[in-house]
Design a protein around this motif. Structure first.
Motif, short mmCIF file in Angstrom:
data_model
loop_
_atom_site.label_atom_id
_atom_site.label_comp_id
_atom_site.label_asym_id
_atom_site.label_seq_id
_atom_site.Cartn_x
_atom_site.Cartn_y
_atom_site.Cartn_z
N TYR A 1 0.83 -1.21 0.00
CA TYR A 1 0.00 0.00 0.00
C TYR A 1 0.87 1.26 0.00
CZ TYR A 1 -2.96 3.69 1.91
OH TYR A 1 -3.61 4.88 2.12
N TYR B 1 -3.98 3.65 -3.00
CA TYR B 1 -5.28 2.98 -3.07
C TYR B 1 -5.38 2.04 -4.28
CZ TYR B 1 -6.99 5.99 0.64
OH TYR B 1 -7.18 6.61 1.86
N TYR C 1 -3.81 -4.03 -4.80
CA TYR C 1 -4.86 -5.04 -4.94
C TYR C 1 -4.99 -5.80 -3.62
CZ TYR C 1 -7.87 -8.28 -7.47
OH TYR C 1 -8.96 -9.02 -7.91
N TYR C 2 -5.97 -5.41 -2.81
CA TYR C 2 -6.12 -5.95 -1.46
C TYR C 2 -6.38 -7.45 -1.44
CZ TYR C 2 -10.87 -4.77 -2.99
OH TYR C 2 -12.02 -4.64 -3.71
N GLU C 3 -7.01 -8.00 -2.48
CA GLU C 3 -7.30 -9.43 -2.49
C GLU C 3 -6.03 -10.28 -2.53
OE1 GLU C 3 -10.07 -10.54 -5.49
OE2 GLU C 3 -11.78 -9.61 -4.45
N TYR D 1 -7.63 -9.84 1.84
CA TYR D 1 -8.66 -8.91 2.31
C TYR D 1 -9.83 -8.88 1.33
CZ TYR D 1 -5.08 -7.25 5.52
OH TYR D 1 -4.13 -7.17 6.50
N THR D 2 -11.04 -8.78 1.87
CA THR D 2 -12.23 -8.76 1.00
C THR D 2 -12.42 -7.41 0.32
OG1 THR D 2 -13.57 -8.20 2.95
CG2 THR D 2 -13.40 -10.53 2.36
N ASP D 3 -11.97 -6.32 0.97
CA ASP D 3 -12.05 -4.99 0.39
C ASP D 3 -11.08 -4.08 1.15
OD1 ASP D 3 -13.39 -4.44 2.82
OD2 ASP D 3 -15.36 -4.66 1.88
N PHE D 4 -11.01 -2.82 0.73
CA PHE D 4 -10.05 -1.92 1.37
C PHE D 4 -10.42 -1.66 2.83
CE2 PHE D 4 -8.27 2.15 2.63
CZ PHE D 4 -6.94 1.99 2.26
N SER D 5 -11.70 -1.60 3.12
CA SER D 5 -12.13 -1.33 4.50
C SER D 5 -11.70 -2.46 5.43
CB SER D 5 -13.64 -1.11 4.57
OG SER D 5 -14.33 -2.29 4.19
N HIS D 6 -11.64 -3.68 4.89
CA HIS D 6 -11.14 -4.82 5.67
C HIS D 6 -9.67 -4.59 6.05
CE1 HIS D 6 -10.49 -9.49 5.79
NE2 HIS D 6 -10.38 -8.94 6.97
#
Length: 278
Positions: free
Chosen positions: A243, A248, A251-253, A257-262
């Motif tokens: 990150y 932003y 690629y969080y996956e 992570y399921t999404d950025f908020s995760h």
């Protein structure tokens, strides 16, 4: 006062750290050696340590104290002598004055419990005077390591003294067992990000033919933390590093992570800060 400490990653440039890696014989014990050298600094430096299953031995080489702040409760400690810094369940921030010179040995997960012959749970979030903790171990029994580190004029010489002391200690350490080896295998899987989420952990248990309850016992007896926590801290550090490079757009996956908020939720839970603040 707002905490402005930042995480420094090993591959960054422009930071006041020197890093050296151990000889092959000590790779099972030492992650790496590093040194904070603020000989030419003109202002205080602040750094944040992320939750981790590794531990540190800290040797101040000048009579300059540094400040350690527990980010979870704000507790402040002034440290001046050699210290053992245990594995962290949440972040800590450190403040260093100009002129500071501190040499560190970063131990592999589980190595401190073997080295000091104590239950790993007792080392959690600890900051203990090193000579007292290690008075009965080979690290100080057979050498004058602290004096040698202080007298040495170059980082490479300090690394050499540590390598010699640790080589002597290595032969006295208790042998590992299948539980320790299994935990080490799991950590390598976590580091490679092959197993980065709940399903990956279930697959890992299946491939090792153990239940999660058994694997949890192995981790607690070896590291003092659960497999889920170890997996969480490792993937978070790797995700934060990515990150930092990509913002932003990362690629969080790739990190489970399921999404950025995760990802942001993990940052808050582990450090009390947002990813941007780290």
């Amino acid at each position: 006062m707002r905490n402005t400490a930042r995480v420094i990653f090993e591959n960054e440039t422009g930071h006041p750290l020197r890093i050296a890696y151990p000889s092959p014989a000590l790779c099972s014990l030492v992650e790496y050696y590093f040194e904070i050298d603020l000989s030419h600094a003109t202002a205080m430096q602040s750094m944040k340590g992320l939750p981790a299953v590794t531990t540190l031995l800290a040797f101040p080489l000048r009579p300059t104290a540094w400040t350690s702040v527990d980010d979870a409760n704000g507790r402040v400690l002034r440290l001046q002598h050699s210290q053992f810094l245990g594995h962290l369940t949440h972040s800590y921030s450190s403040l260093y004055a100009p002129g500071t010179l501190i040499f560190f040995i970063k131990l592999k997960p589980g190595a401190a419990a073997r080295l000091f012959r104590c239950p790993p749970a007792e080392l959690e979030n600890s900051q203990l005077p090193l000579p007292f903790l290690s008075r009965d171990t080979g690290l100080f029994k057979n050498t004058c390591l602290e004096e040698q580190l202080t007298a040495a004029t170059h980082f490479a010489d300090r690394v050499r003294h540590c390598e010699h002391a640790l080589q002597l200690t290595l032969v006295e350490l208790p042998d590992t067992d299948h539980r320790f080896d299994m935990v080490a295998h799991c950590l390598r899987k976590f580091e490679s990000l092959q197993l980065k989420d709940e399903k990956g952990l279930q697959h890992l248990c299946g491939s090792l033919h153990v239940t999660y309850a058994s694997l949890r016992r192995y981790f607690l007896s070896t590291l003092g933390v659960t497999p889920k926590f170890a997996q969480k801290t490792i993937r978070f550090k790797k995700a934060l590093q990515e990150y930092r490079s990509c913002g932003y757009n990362f690629y969080y996956e790739d990190f489970g992570y399921t999404d950025f908020s995760h990802f942001a939720k993990d940052a808050r839970a582990l450090t009390g800060s947002s990813p941007l603040e780290l």
